[in-house]
Design an enzyme around this catalytic site. Structure first.
Site, PDB file in Angstrom:
ATOM      1  N   SER A 157       0.835  -1.199   0.000  1.00 48.43           N
ATOM      2  CA  SER A 157       0.000   0.000   0.000  1.00 48.43           C
ATOM      3  C   SER A 157       0.870   1.249   0.000  1.00 48.43           C
ATOM      4  O   SER A 157       1.656   1.439  -0.927  1.00 48.43           O
ATOM      5  CB  SER A 157      -0.959  -0.051   1.200  1.00 48.43           C
ATOM      6  OG  SER A 157      -1.964   0.927   1.098  1.00 48.43           O
ATOM      7  N   ASP A 252     -10.095  -3.697  -4.901  1.00 52.90           N
ATOM      8  CA  ASP A 252      -9.207  -2.703  -4.301  1.00 52.90           C
ATOM      9  C   ASP A 252      -9.271  -1.435  -5.139  1.00 52.90           C
ATOM     10  O   ASP A 252      -9.059  -1.498  -6.353  1.00 52.90           O
ATOM     11  CB  ASP A 252      -7.777  -3.238  -4.266  1.00 52.90           C
ATOM     12  CG  ASP A 252      -6.780  -2.295  -3.621  1.00 52.90           C
ATOM     13  OD1 ASP A 252      -7.172  -1.188  -3.198  1.00 52.90           O
ATOM     14  OD2 ASP A 252      -5.594  -2.673  -3.542  1.00 52.90           O
ATOM     15  N   HIS A 282      -7.896  -5.075  -0.631  1.00 51.38           N
ATOM     16  CA  HIS A 282      -6.730  -4.344  -0.163  1.00 51.38           C
ATOM     17  C   HIS A 282      -6.412  -4.798   1.265  1.00 51.38           C
ATOM     18  O   HIS A 282      -7.303  -4.923   2.100  1.00 51.38           O
ATOM     19  CB  HIS A 282      -7.034  -2.847  -0.169  1.00 51.38           C
ATOM     20  CG  HIS A 282      -5.837  -1.988   0.081  1.00 51.38           C
ATOM     21  ND1 HIS A 282      -5.007  -1.570  -0.929  1.00 51.38           N
ATOM     22  CD2 HIS A 282      -5.330  -1.463   1.229  1.00 51.38           C
ATOM     23  CE1 HIS A 282      -4.048  -0.818  -0.422  1.00 51.38           C
ATOM     24  NE2 HIS A 282      -4.214  -0.741   0.900  1.00 51.38           N
TER      25      HIS A 282
END
Length: 311
Positions: A157, A252, A282
C-alpha cells in the site's frame, strides 16, 4: 469473480458488528484499530534468528530501523520493507509478521524503518526517512552482516508507494543499484480517477473514501500529487528502474493504478511480473492468518526475492 468466501466472512462480521471505518475515527483511535486488526489477521508471528533495533539520525531526528535476521549467516541480501497505513497509520510493528515471514522464506535480512507519519509530518517526510534508512543500511552493511550489493525494496500500500519512490531516488542519485522492487497493491497515482477507484465503495472494506482520507492527510499541498515521489506514475520516465513484482487485489480501489504502473514499467523495458489476486481486497497480503491468499502472496514474494538476490 465474487469476493473470496474468507473475505466475505470478514466483511460480513464487520457489518454485523457495525464496525466504524478507520476514516471516521480520530487519528489515535484509527492507529490503534489498524494495528489491532493487522495483528488479529496476521496469524502467529514466525520466529527468526534475531531482531535488533537501531536508532539512526534521520532527516527529522532519530529514526528507528528494525532489522530481522533469519540466520547467523553473514553477507545476507537485504529487503528494505516499508509498512503500509496510508502514510498516516502504521508503525514498524505493522510489518512485523510480514518481515518475519519474508526473512525466513527469502533467506534475507529485512529492515523496516519507522518513518514519520502524516499529518504531523506530511510529504515528503516519509520517503525522505525511507531513503535515509536505505542509505544507512547499505553504509553499515558490514556491521549488519549484509551484502550491500544485494538490496531490494518493497512494501504494501503506502509502503509500496514509498518503495517505488526510493527506486526513483536511487536512480536520480546514481545509485545504489537495487536488486528489485516488491510493490504490493501500491498507490502510484494520487490523482487517479479510474474504474477500480470509482467501483470500490463498500463501507466495510477499504474504499475510495479511505484513499481520499489518507491523501488529504499526507499531501499538505495538493500540487504534490503530481510529484513523482508521491505519484510514481507521474515520473517522466521509468526506464532503467530495477525489476518489479506488482501484486494487486481484485476488490481494491488501488488495483488499476498498480496495474498501470506495471504496464508502464514493462513498456519502458523494465522486467516486471504482475499478479492480480481474484476475490481479494486491499490489505490481504498482511492477513495470512485469516486469508489463505495472503500466505500464497507472501510465498510468491519470497520466491521472487530469491530470484533477484541470486541474480
Amino acid at each position: 469473480m465474487p469476493l473470496d468466501p474468507q473475505v466475505q466472512a470478514m466483511r460480513d462480521a464487520k457489518e454485523r458488528d457495525a464496525a466504524a471505518p478507520l476514516y471516521t475515527m480520530s487519528l489515535d483511535a484509527a492507529r490503534a484499530a489498524d494495528l489491532a486488526s493487522i495483528r488479529a489477521a496476521g496469524g502467529s508471528p514466525e520466529k527468526v534468528h534475531e531482531v535488533a533495533e537501531h536508532w539512526i539520525e534521520g532527516p527529522g531526528g532519530r529514526l528507528l530501523v528494525r532489522v530481522y535476521r533469519p540466520s547467523a549467516e553473514r553477507d545476507l541480501p537485504v529487503l528494505m520493507y516499508f509498512f503500509g497505513g496510508g502514510w498516516v497509520l502504521g508503525t514498524v510493528d505493522t510489518a512485523d509478521g510480514i518481515a518475519r515471514s519474508l526473512a525466513n522464506a527469502a533467506g534475507c535480512i529485512v529492515a523496516v524503518p519507522g518513518y514519520r507519519l502524516a499529518p504531523e509530518h506530511p510529504f515528503p517526510a516519509a520517503v525522505e526517512d525511507c531513503w535515509a534508512a536505505t542509505e544507512w543500511v547499505i553504509a553499515n552493511a558490514a556491521a549488519l552482516g549484509a551484502d550491500p550489493a544485494r538490496v531490494a525494496v518493497g512494501g504494501d500500500s503506502a509502503g509500496g508507494n514509498l518503495a517505488a519512490g526510493i527506486t526513483l531516488m536511487a536512480q536520480e542519485a546514481g545509485g545504489p543499484a537495487l536488486a528489485g522492487q516488491l510493490l504490493v497493491y501500491p498507490n502510484t497515482d494520487q490523482t487517479a480517477d479510474d474504474e477500480s477507484m470509482r467501483a470500490n465503495d463498500d463501507t466495510y472494506l477499504f474504499n475510495h473514501h479511505s484513499v481520499a482520507w489518507y491523501r488529504e492527510h499526507y499531501l499538505a499541498d495538493p500540487d504534490d500529487a503530481y510529484n513523482p515521489l508521491a505519484s510514481p506514475l507521474q515520473a517522466e520516465s521509468l526506464a532503467g528502474l530495477p525489476p518489479a513484482l506488482v501484486i494487486t487485489a481484485e476488490y481494491d480501489p488501488l488495483r488499476d493504478q498498480g496495474e498501470r504502473y506495471a504496464a508502464r514499467l514493462a513498456q519502458e523495458g523494465v522486467p516486471v511480473a504482475v499478479t492480480r489476486y481474484e476475490g481479494m481486497i486491499h490489505g490481504f497480503f498482511a492477513m495470512p492468518g485469516s486469508l489463505e491468499a495472503g500466505k500464497v502472496a507472501q510465498a510468491q514474494a519470497a520466491k521472487q526475492l530469491r530470484v533477484w538476490f541470486e541474480g
